[in-house]
Design a protein around this motif. Structure first.
Motif, PDB file in Angstrom:
ATOM      1  N   MET A 194       0.850  -1.175   0.000  1.00  0.00           N
ATOM      2  CA  MET A 194       0.000   0.000   0.000  1.00  0.00           C
ATOM      3  C   MET A 194       0.899   1.243   0.000  1.00  0.00           C
ATOM      4  N   LYS A 195       0.553   2.180  -0.859  1.00  0.00           N
ATOM      5  CA  LYS A 195       1.332   3.408  -0.958  1.00  0.00           C
ATOM      6  C   LYS A 195       0.899   4.389   0.125  1.00  0.00           C
ATOM      7  N   LYS A 196       1.863   4.917   0.849  1.00  0.00           N
ATOM      8  CA  LYS A 196       1.584   5.868   1.924  1.00  0.00           C
ATOM      9  C   LYS A 196       1.472   7.267   1.348  1.00  0.00           C
ATOM     10  N   GLU A 197       0.418   7.993   1.732  1.00  0.00           N
ATOM     11  CA  GLU A 197       0.245   9.370   1.267  1.00  0.00           C
ATOM     12  C   GLU A 197       1.254  10.289   1.946  1.00  0.00           C
ATOM     13  N   GLN A 198       1.762  11.227   1.154  1.00  0.00           N
ATOM     14  CA  GLN A 198       2.695  12.209   1.713  1.00  0.00           C
ATOM     15  C   GLN A 198       1.886  13.351   2.315  1.00  0.00           C
ATOM     16  N   ALA A 199       2.265  13.764   3.496  1.00  0.00           N
ATOM     17  CA  ALA A 199       1.593  14.885   4.150  1.00  0.00           C
ATOM     18  C   ALA A 199       1.954  16.190   3.448  1.00  0.00           C
ATOM     19  N   ASP A 200       1.038  17.142   3.486  1.00  0.00           N
ATOM     20  CA  ASP A 200       1.342  18.467   2.950  1.00  0.00           C
ATOM     21  C   ASP A 200       2.453  19.105   3.772  1.00  0.00           C
ATOM     22  N   ILE A 201       3.333  19.783   3.075  1.00  0.00           N
ATOM     23  CA  ILE A 201       4.395  20.526   3.742  1.00  0.00           C
ATOM     24  C   ILE A 201       4.092  22.004   3.573  1.00  0.00           C
ATOM     25  N   ILE A 202       3.917  22.696   4.692  1.00  0.00           N
ATOM     26  CA  ILE A 202       3.625  24.128   4.687  1.00  0.00           C
ATOM     27  C   ILE A 202       4.889  24.873   5.074  1.00  0.00           C
ATOM     28  N   CYS A 203       5.280  25.839   4.245  1.00  0.00           N
ATOM     29  CA  CYS A 203       6.489  26.601   4.516  1.00  0.00           C
ATOM     30  C   CYS A 203       6.160  28.032   4.928  1.00  0.00           C
ATOM     31  N   PRO A 204       6.375  28.371   6.207  1.00  0.00           N
ATOM     32  CA  PRO A 204       6.323  29.788   6.581  1.00  0.00           C
ATOM     33  C   PRO A 204       7.485  30.463   5.873  1.00  0.00           C
ATOM     34  N   MET A 205       7.180  31.378   4.987  1.00  0.00           N
ATOM     35  CA  MET A 205       8.230  31.857   4.094  1.00  0.00           C
ATOM     36  C   MET A 205       8.772  33.232   4.433  1.00  0.00           C
ATOM     37  N   ILE A 206       9.989  33.425   4.023  1.00  0.00           N
ATOM     38  CA  ILE A 206      10.639  34.718   4.133  1.00  0.00           C
ATOM     39  C   ILE A 206      10.097  35.640   3.049  1.00  0.00           C
ATOM     40  N   THR A 207      10.305  36.922   3.216  1.00  0.00           N
ATOM     41  CA  THR A 207      10.046  37.878   2.146  1.00  0.00           C
ATOM     42  C   THR A 207      11.413  38.260   1.594  1.00  0.00           C
ATOM     43  N   PRO A 208      11.732  37.826   0.379  1.00  0.00           N
ATOM     44  CA  PRO A 208      13.054  38.133  -0.170  1.00  0.00           C
ATOM     45  C   PRO A 208      13.134  39.580  -0.651  1.00  0.00           C
ATOM     46  N   PHE A 209      14.073  40.326  -0.108  1.00  0.00           N
ATOM     47  CA  PHE A 209      14.251  41.729  -0.480  1.00  0.00           C
ATOM     48  C   PHE A 209      15.477  41.894  -1.359  1.00  0.00           C
ATOM     49  N   ASP A 210      15.437  42.920  -2.201  1.00  0.00           N
ATOM     50  CA  ASP A 210      16.600  43.249  -3.025  1.00  0.00           C
ATOM     51  C   ASP A 210      17.439  44.314  -2.326  1.00  0.00           C
ATOM     52  N   SER A 211      18.460  44.806  -2.995  1.00  0.00           N
ATOM     53  CA  SER A 211      19.363  45.786  -2.382  1.00  0.00           C
ATOM     54  C   SER A 211      18.693  47.137  -2.150  1.00  0.00           C
ATOM     55  N   GLU A 212      17.537  47.357  -2.791  1.00  0.00           N
ATOM     56  CA  GLU A 212      16.784  48.600  -2.588  1.00  0.00           C
ATOM     57  C   GLU A 212      15.702  48.442  -1.522  1.00  0.00           C
ATOM     58  N   LYS A 213      15.747  47.313  -0.814  1.00  0.00           N
ATOM     59  CA  LYS A 213      14.819  47.005   0.277  1.00  0.00           C
ATOM     60  C   LYS A 213      13.375  46.854  -0.201  1.00  0.00           C
ATOM     61  N   LYS A 214      13.214  46.320  -1.413  1.00  0.00           N
ATOM     62  CA  LYS A 214      11.902  46.022  -1.984  1.00  0.00           C
ATOM     63  C   LYS A 214      11.817  44.517  -2.204  1.00  0.00           C
ATOM     64  N   PRO A 215      10.608  43.938  -2.116  1.00  0.00           N
ATOM     65  CA  PRO A 215      10.487  42.508  -2.412  1.00  0.00           C
ATOM     66  C   PRO A 215      11.035  42.200  -3.807  1.00  0.00           C
ATOM     67  N   SER A 216      11.817  41.147  -3.903  1.00  0.00           N
ATOM     68  CA  SER A 216      12.514  40.798  -5.132  1.00  0.00           C
ATOM     69  C   SER A 216      11.851  39.627  -5.846  1.00  0.00           C
ATOM     70  N   ARG A 217      11.404  39.853  -7.083  1.00  0.00           N
ATOM     71  CA  ARG A 217      10.843  38.775  -7.895  1.00  0.00           C
ATOM     72  C   ARG A 217      11.933  37.741  -8.211  1.00  0.00           C
ATOM     73  N   GLU A 218      13.123  38.216  -8.497  1.00  0.00           N
ATOM     74  CA  GLU A 218      14.235  37.316  -8.832  1.00  0.00           C
ATOM     75  C   GLU A 218      14.522  36.352  -7.673  1.00  0.00           C
ATOM     76  N   TYR A 219      14.641  36.891  -6.478  1.00  0.00           N
ATOM     77  CA  TYR A 219      14.930  36.045  -5.319  1.00  0.00           C
ATOM     78  C   TYR A 219      13.727  35.166  -4.952  1.00  0.00           C
ATOM     79  N   LEU A 220      12.531  35.669  -5.189  1.00  0.00           N
ATOM     80  CA  LEU A 220      11.332  34.859  -4.948  1.00  0.00           C
ATOM     81  C   LEU A 220      11.348  33.624  -5.851  1.00  0.00           C
TER      82      LEU A 220
END
Length: 95
Positions: free
Chosen positions: A1-27
């Motif tokens: 029987m195949k065991k179901e994998q539990a959902d993994i929830i990640c409390p995430m960081i807000t990636p900022f760039d050098s201008e202190k704005k959220p960064s799409r690239e780092y996201l």
């Protein structure tokens, strides 16, 4: 029987760039890593305390960025604030 994998929830960081704005690239880099680790749900703006230091418009822009880049994740948005009106506005925006 195949065991179901539990959902993994990640409390995430807000990636900022050098201008202190959220960064799409780092996201994008962060999301690639989360996919590789098997994360299925993200929890932005609500776990590490930076959300209280961000302006409302910055939070909204970051959520738009997540919506565009993380379509394959379920997103559980942190809407907390020290200001009740802002928390209500964020909750409505996050819907």
């Amino acid at each position: 029987m195949k065991k179901e994998q539990a959902d993994i929830i990640c409390p995430m960081i807000t990636p900022f760039d050098s201008e202190k704005k959220p960064s799409r690239e780092y996201l994008k880099i962060f999301l690639e890593d989360m996919r590789a680790f098997g994360v299925s749900k993200l929890f932005p703006l609500g776990s590490n305390g930076l959300f209280n230091l961000m302006k409302l418009e910055t939070k909204k822009n970051f959520l738009k960025m997540i919506q565009e880049e993380a379509m394959d994740f379920e997103v559980l948005v942190g809407v907390g604030s020290q200001n009740t009106e802002e928390a209500v506005e964020m909750a409505k925006f996050a819907e």
